[in-house]
Design an enzyme around this catalytic site. Structure first.
Site, PDB file in Angstrom:
ATOM      1  N   GLY A  21       0.829  -1.197   0.000  1.00 24.95           N
ATOM      2  CA  GLY A  21       0.000   0.000   0.000  1.00 24.95           C
ATOM      3  C   GLY A  21       0.861   1.243   0.000  1.00 24.95           C
ATOM      4  N   GLY A  23       0.934   5.709   0.897  1.00 27.77           N
ATOM      5  CA  GLY A  23       0.316   6.795   1.645  1.00 27.77           C
ATOM      6  C   GLY A  23       0.913   8.119   1.254  1.00 27.77           C
ATOM      7  N   GLY A  24       0.646   9.126   2.086  1.00 30.03           N
ATOM      8  CA  GLY A  24       1.061  10.478   1.746  1.00 30.03           C
ATOM      9  C   GLY A  24       2.557  10.678   1.711  1.00 30.03           C
ATOM     10  N   MET A  25       3.280   9.982   2.595  1.00 31.14           N
ATOM     11  CA  MET A  25       4.714  10.224   2.619  1.00 31.14           C
ATOM     12  C   MET A  25       5.538   8.944   2.582  1.00 31.14           C
ATOM     13  SD  MET A  25       5.540  11.303   6.552  1.00 31.14           S
ATOM     14  CE  MET A  25       5.466  10.099   7.893  1.00 31.14           C
ATOM     15  N   ALA A  26       4.911   7.786   2.527  1.00 29.72           N
ATOM     16  CA  ALA A  26       5.658   6.537   2.517  1.00 29.72           C
ATOM     17  C   ALA A  26       4.853   5.440   1.838  1.00 29.72           C
ATOM     18  CB  ALA A  26       6.025   6.122   3.939  1.00 29.72           C
ATOM     19  N   VAL A  28       4.457   1.088   1.605  1.00 33.53           N
ATOM     20  CA  VAL A  28       4.700  -0.101   2.415  1.00 33.53           C
ATOM     21  C   VAL A  28       4.785  -1.309   1.492  1.00 33.53           C
ATOM     22  CG1 VAL A  28       3.876  -1.560   4.298  1.00 33.53           C
ATOM     23  CG2 VAL A  28       3.470   0.903   4.364  1.00 33.53           C
ATOM     24  N   LYS A  43       8.561  -0.197   5.267  1.00 29.79           N
ATOM     25  CA  LYS A  43       7.980   1.119   5.001  1.00 29.79           C
ATOM     26  C   LYS A  43       9.099   2.040   4.519  1.00 29.79           C
ATOM     27  CE  LYS A  43       4.605   4.322   6.930  1.00 29.79           C
ATOM     28  NZ  LYS A  43       3.682   4.539   8.081  1.00 29.79           N
ATOM     29  N   ASP A 132      -4.346   9.166  14.550  1.00 24.35           N
ATOM     30  CA  ASP A 132      -4.885   8.826  13.227  1.00 24.35           C
ATOM     31  C   ASP A 132      -5.656   7.508  13.286  1.00 24.35           C
ATOM     32  OD1 ASP A 132      -5.366   9.310  10.529  1.00 24.35           O
ATOM     33  OD2 ASP A 132      -3.581   8.219   9.874  1.00 24.35           O
TER      34      ASP A 132
END
Length: 427
Positions: A21, A23-26, A28, A43, A132
């Protein structure tokens, strides 16, 4: 990161196999620890701008200090060939998002949330706030064990600096507590509010605050000002005690929420049929008290606007416009029309300058038109103001039509017709 790391080996040990998957900054990846011959999650940081690298390393430090069966473990962190990485326990199964989509029993939901509360109580005891909590960040393994993931927004309770830059709102809007939109840092009470949103969604299949057209500003406004419908209004089979607990978790005033995750877990145990956890004495439920209305919703004054702008605004950005629109909505609600007009016009000017934000511009123009219509019904507007607003709305209608936004298009056309029926305004 310009090329895929798949197939590479980090630090001579961690093989990167496939993307799980992003995300905004990393991102995985599924990987393998060659030394211990075990599967791991890798990650890898993708955005190294500003303080992102420091935030990423802070995530590793926050997670590494947490050793709990319901929290994904961190094994290692470092840099290799210019890549910053975190090596974590590989948690595979179904997220709470999957369970929301599939549906599950009240008893199963309670059992899962007891585990979630236990994980949060442990993290809070270590001085770490998650910030979060949302369905995609909670995994249920095939064994049935719950795992809390992604402490990417976690911060120590002793860290006085905000982890976001330029007032950036991090996290997911639908799950953030109202105080976060008003510029306050995340804390234990904030995590419990987010837990309450997820619990509400799992019990009812819907969020407590929704917008048919996914209007983020309307969702923010609801979090700050509107009480949620009781879960039992959607699902009558929910026990009354559980219904009351969810509503307390969603209290606007943090002081009216349960005081800890441990207290929340105890109350959840008390709700389970047969008192399966009767060996643990539940904390007596608090009596619900009247929700204290935020002073911001009473006066819609300049203080609200400054707080919202400070929270939602990187300069000349969409967040700045959202802050202005939010201030306009609050001011309109309290009939501070000059303040509302100023805020809406500022938002539209920002959106115009940004480019590529025609939809948000049109939605803001519609909000301005609704405010002017409200003024007109109270005899507080002028022909010039109505005419100017109608011109803006005509442009918005073209945008709504082009994007097939039927709800907004119908609303805008109704406002235009209402303008034309105002005596001595349009003939």
């Amino acid at each position: 990161m310009t090329s895929s790391p798949i197939g590479s080996v980090l630090a001579g040990r961690y093989r990167v196999d496939s993307l799980i998957g992003n995300g905004g900054m990393a991102d995985v990846y599924r990987g393998l620890d060659a030394t211990l011959d075990r599967p791991v999650a890798v990650k890898i940081l993708t955005d190294r701008s500003g303080d992102i690298r420091q935030r990423f390393l802070r995530e590793a430090r926050s997670m590494a200090r947490l050793n709990h069966p319901n929290i994904v473990s961190v094994y290692d962190a470092g840099e290799s060939d210019g890549l910053s990485y975190i090596i974590m326990e590989l948690a595979e199964g179904r997220t709470l998002r999957d369970l929301i989509d599939e549906g599950t029993s009240v008893e199963h939901t309670i059992s899962l949330f007891i585990e979630l509360c236990e994980a949060l109580e442990y993290a809070h005891g270590q001085g770490v706030i998650h910030r979060d909590i949302k369905p995609s960040n909670v995994m249920v393994l095939p064994s049935g064990v719950l795992k809390v993931m992604d402490f990417g927004l976690a911060r120590r309770t002793t860290d006085v600096s905000m982890s976001s830059q330029a007032g950036e709102i991090v996290g997911t809007i639908s799950y953030l507590p109202p105080e976060r939109f008003l510029g306050r840092a995340g804390d234990v009470a904030g995590d419990l509010y987010s837990l309450g949103v997820v619990l509400y969604e799992l019990l009812t299949g819907r969020l407590p605050f929704e917008s048919a057209d996914e209007d983020l500003v309307a969702i923010i406004f609801a979090h700050i000002n509107q009480p949620p419908r009781p879960p039992r209004a959607h699902t009558p089979s929910i026990p009354e005690a559980l219904d009351a607990l969810v509503l307390r978790l969603l209290a606007k005033d943090p002081a009216q929420r349960p005081q800890s995750a441990a207290q929340t877990a105890a109350e959840l145990r008390a709700v389970l049929p047969g008192e399966r956890h009767a060996q643990e004495s539940p904390t007596p439920p608090q009596q619900p008290t009247a929700q204290r209305q935020h002073p911001e919703s009473e006066d819609g004054g300049a203080r609200v606007r400054s707080m919202l702008e400070a929270t939602l605004r990187p300069a000349r950005s969409l967040n700045q416009a959202l802050g202005d629109v939010m201030a306009g909505m609050l001011a309109t609600r309290n009939r501070r029309y000059a303040e509302a007009e100023e805020a809406y016009n500022a938002a539209m000017a920002t959106l115009e300058q940004m480019g590529g934000q025609q939809t948000e511009w049109a939605k803001t123009a519609l909000k301005l038109a609704l405010m002017v219509l409200q003024k007109a019904t109270e005899g507080q507007t002028s022909r010039e103001e109505v005419f100017r607003c109608a011109q803006l709305l005509e442009r918005a209608i073209l945008i709504f039509h082009g994007r097939r936004m039927r709800t907004e298009l119908a609303d805008a056309e109704r406002v235009i017709q209402a303008f034309r029926r105002i005596p001595e305004r349009f003939g």
